[in-house]
Design a protein around this motif. Sequence first.
Motif, PDB file in Angstrom:
ATOM      1  N   SER C  91       0.840  -1.207   0.000  1.00 33.24           N
ATOM      2  CA  SER C  91       0.000   0.000   0.000  1.00 33.24           C
ATOM      3  C   SER C  91       0.878   1.262   0.000  1.00 33.24           C
ATOM      4  O   SER C  91       0.609   2.213  -0.740  1.00 33.24           O
ATOM      5  N   ALA C  94       2.295   1.646  -3.452  1.00 33.84           N
ATOM      6  CA  ALA C  94       1.292   2.151  -4.389  1.00 33.84           C
ATOM      7  C   ALA C  94       1.108   3.649  -4.165  1.00 33.84           C
ATOM      8  O   ALA C  94       1.064   4.433  -5.114  1.00 33.84           O
ATOM      9  N   GLU C  97       4.208   5.525  -5.173  1.00 34.97           N
ATOM     10  CA  GLU C  97       4.538   5.268  -6.573  1.00 34.97           C
ATOM     11  C   GLU C  97       5.938   4.688  -6.744  1.00 34.97           C
ATOM     12  O   GLU C  97       6.768   5.206  -7.489  1.00 34.97           O
ATOM     13  N   TYR C 134      -6.097   1.042  -3.745  1.00 36.54           N
ATOM     14  CA  TYR C 134      -5.106   1.197  -4.817  1.00 36.54           C
ATOM     15  C   TYR C 134      -5.204  -0.014  -5.731  1.00 36.54           C
ATOM     16  O   TYR C 134      -5.898  -0.982  -5.426  1.00 36.54           O
ATOM     17  N   HIS C 135      -4.517   0.017  -6.826  1.00 30.89           N
ATOM     18  CA  HIS C 135      -4.418  -1.151  -7.695  1.00 30.89           C
ATOM     19  C   HIS C 135      -2.966  -1.474  -7.965  1.00 30.89           C
ATOM     20  O   HIS C 135      -2.096  -0.607  -7.901  1.00 30.89           O
ATOM     21  N   LEU C 136      -2.743  -2.729  -8.286  1.00 27.88           N
ATOM     22  CA  LEU C 136      -1.451  -3.167  -8.798  1.00 27.88           C
ATOM     23  C   LEU C 136      -1.668  -3.640 -10.224  1.00 27.88           C
ATOM     24  O   LEU C 136      -2.774  -4.044 -10.576  1.00 27.88           O
ATOM     25  N   MET C 163       4.623   1.953 -10.461  1.00 29.34           N
ATOM     26  CA  MET C 163       3.763   1.277  -9.480  1.00 29.34           C
ATOM     27  C   MET C 163       4.226  -0.158  -9.314  1.00 29.34           C
ATOM     28  O   MET C 163       4.917  -0.695 -10.168  1.00 29.34           O
ATOM     29  N   LEU C 227      -3.448   8.937  -9.244  1.00 29.02           N
ATOM     30  CA  LEU C 227      -3.324   7.467  -9.279  1.00 29.02           C
ATOM     31  C   LEU C 227      -4.451   6.859 -10.111  1.00 29.02           C
ATOM     32  O   LEU C 227      -4.243   5.943 -10.908  1.00 29.02           O
ATOM     33  N   TYR C 231      -4.432   4.302 -13.394  1.00 26.98           N
ATOM     34  CA  TYR C 231      -5.137   3.027 -13.542  1.00 26.98           C
ATOM     35  C   TYR C 231      -5.993   3.040 -14.810  1.00 26.98           C
ATOM     36  O   TYR C 231      -6.135   2.015 -15.482  1.00 26.98           O
TER      37      TYR C 231
END
Lengths: 260, 181, 355
Positions: C91, C94, C97, C134-136, C163, C227, C231
Amino acid sequence: MASNVQTVFQRPSALKEVPTHYCAGCHHGTVHRLVAEAIDQLGAQQQTIGIGSVGCSVLLYDYFDIDVVEAPHGRAPAVATGVKHVHPDSVVFTYQGDGDLAAIGTAEIIHAANRGELITVIFLNNTTYGMTGGQMAPTTLPGQVTTTSPYGRDVTTEGHPIRMAELLAMLGGTGFSARVAVDTPKRAIEAGRTILKAFEMQKKKQGFAFVEVLGACPTNWGMSAIDANARVEKEMMDFFPLGVYKDVTADGESNVFKTV
Amino acid sequence: MSDNVFMAGYGGQGILLIGNLLACAAILENKNATYFPAYGPEKRGGAATCTVIVSEEEIGSPVIGRPASALLFNQLAIDKYFERIAKGGLCVYNSSLVDQVPRDRSDVEMIRIPANDLAAEAGNARLVNMIMLGAYAGRTGVVSLESLKSGLDSILPERNKRFIPANMQALDRGAAFAVNA
Amino acid sequence: MKKRLFVKGNEAVAMGAIEAGCRYYFGYPITPQNDIPEYMSREMPRVGGCFIQAESEVAAINMVLGAGAAGGRVMTSSSGPGISLKAEGISFMAGSEVPAVIVNIQRPGPGLGGIDVSQADYFQAVKGAGHGGYHLVVLAPHSVQELYDLTMLAFDLADRYRMPALVLGDAMLGQMKEALMPHPYQAPEDLPRKDWAVTGKHGRAKGNAVKSLYLGDGELEAHNWHLHAKYARLRENEVRYEATGLDDAELILTAFGGGARIVKTAIAMARREGLKVGLIRPVTVYPFPAEIYRKATERTPKVLCVELNNGQMVEDVRLSSAPGADVRFYGRPGGTGSLPNPEEIFEQICKHYKD
C-alpha cells in the motif's frame, strides 16, 4: 566594518529555512539541527538519503534539504537497508521515535543492526507516543502516567522500559551504540559529536551505528518546556544512563562523554 | 509419440527423479513435456507421486485424472491408483513389493517387473526407479533410451553423477525385461 | 536457435527477473515458492546483485520499498500468508509510486491453510490486499514460459507506470517443470527516467521525497485522482488475454493461471466430442480484459468460469459480461486432494453445455 564581521553560527546547509511544526520545548528541533550539522561537517549533503518514520518526525522532508523516503511505521531500518544496497556510496540514516523503533519496529531495528547494515540510526526517546497524543511507549518509565497508562505504568502487567542502546550494543553487527541527551548546551554539543561519530562510522564502513537521544515532550508530559527539559535529567537518566555502549573503533575507553 | 504417465511409490524410491528424467528426455527430443510432483511437508518416507505428460502438441493440464500409463512401485500405490488407469492403458508395477494386483483388468496391459530383485542383481538396490523407467520406455517407446541416458547428466545431482553408468545399465536392464516379458 | 531448457516454474520467475536486470531481491522463506529465494541467493552474487533473507515478510517488502525508491530493479516473492504481511508495504509503495515486482506463488487458505495448488488470492491481488484503495498491475502466467516472460514484462510495466506489479502464480505452476526458451531481455526504449528516485541530491536543486503522506488542503485528493488516471491508462493500454474458439462457441469457458491449464485440456476433450466450447484466459487480471467478455457474451451468453477457489474472478466476469449473460461458476478451493483434473472439468462442461 563588514570585513570584521565573522559568521560564528548559522543554519546548517542540510536544513531548510522553514518554520518548525514542533511544539515549544520539544527536542526534535535540536536533534534535527545536530543531524544536519553532522551531514554538513561530512560534506555529505549531496550524498545523503534520509528515511523518515511514523511519528512526530514524519515530516523529515519538510526540514532536511536532502533526498528522503518515508517509511511505514517501524520499518525505516528495512527501507534504509534497501536504499543503501542500491546506493552503497551514499550516506543513509533513519530518524525514528520510541514507538516506531522500540515497539512496532523492534524486529527491523534488531535485524538491521545484527546484519551490520552500514546505516546510521537516530533514535529519539521521549518516553511517549508524541504524534498520536501521549500514549504509553515501550520506553515509558515505571509509574509514568500516559493516556493509555492512566494509573501509571505498572511493570508487572505492562512490562519494563526497553533500553535500546544497551540492547543493540549486544549484537555482532553493531559498530557503535550510544545514548546522549540535549537538555543542556554541553550535552547538546556532546550529542552532536556523537551523532557525527555515528555518521563517520558509516562512511568508514565500520558497522551499524546507533545513537539514542533522550528528548523532552512537554506537550504530552503536561509540563512547561522548562520543567520537561529538567525531567530529562531528573527522571530519565537514572533509567537510561548516558554513555557509549559499544564502539568497535575505540582502543580502550571512549572519550566522548568526558564532560557528561 | 505422446503419453501421460502417473508414478507412485514411497518417498526415497526415486520416483520424482525418474519423472524429471522422463520429461527432460522428451524435451531433449524436441517434444513438449510437463512434470508435476505431488509434494508434502515431509522430506523422507511419505508417499511420492508425480505426473509426466509427453506430447507433440501444446500441453494443457499437467495433471490427469485417468492416466494412460502408470508406474506403481509398491502395494500401497497399486491399491490406491490401479483403478484410475485409463481403458487401454498400461500398468508397470514393481512385483517385488506388490503381493496382489487389486483385480484383473482385461482393458489394461500389465507389465509385472521384479524391480527390487533386478536392481539387487545389478548390484545397487537404489536403481529400482531406473529399472521401472527403463521397462516403461522400452515397452512404449515414448522416449528413446538414448535420450533418457543423455538426460541423466542434467537431472542427477552432482554428488550422484558417478552412478551414471550404473543408472544407464539399469535403464537397459529394465527395457530388456519389458521387451522380453 | 537457443536450446530449450527444462525448468521449474519458480526458477523461471527468478531467471526472468535476473535477465530483466533485477539486481535486488529481498524475501522470506515460505512454501511453495522457496526455489525463488534459493535461486536468487545462488545467482545474485554472480551478477553483482544483492540478495537478503529478511527477518520477516514485513521487513522484506520494506527493503523492496527502499530499493525501489532508490531507483533499483527489485523483486520479492512469497505466498498468500506472506503477501498478507507485505500488504502494508505494498500500500505504501502504491501510494508513494514505487515500482517493484512482487510474486505470489499461491497456496490455499485462509490462515495457514495448506501448501497445495490453489488460486485463493485473486481478491487479495486484484482488489487490494492493503489499505487505501489502490491497484497493482497483476499478471497471471499459465506456463513456465509465461512465468519467465511475464516476470520480465512486470518490471517494464512497474517502471512505466511507477507502481508495483504483481505476478500471480500458483503452486502448480511454481512446482511443475516444462520447457523454457530463454531469450535476451530488451528494455523498451521509451521507459521513463527515474528522476524522482532518491539517490542523494548530487547537485539537484530540490531534494526528492518518495512519500505517501499528503496533509495539505486538497493534496491527497489530487494525488488519488492522479493514481486513478494512471489506472485508467493501464486499462486503456495494457489489457492482455488469450481467446480461442469464440467464433462458434455455444459455451465460453474462462479461467486464469494454472487453472486455465486444466481447462484447456478439458476444452480439447469437449471439442473432440463435438462440443463448441471457447476460452477466454485473462493474462492481465488487473487491468481486467472486460471488453472481450462484453463482446463475446453478446454472441454467446453462457459462460462457465472455472477457478481453483470458491469463486473470485467470476465477480469480475459478471461485471464485464453483456447484460443478460448467464455466468456460471465451478471451482474447488485447494488443499490436499482438492485439485480438479481435466476429466472433472469436462464433466462440468457437458453439464453446463446442455442446460
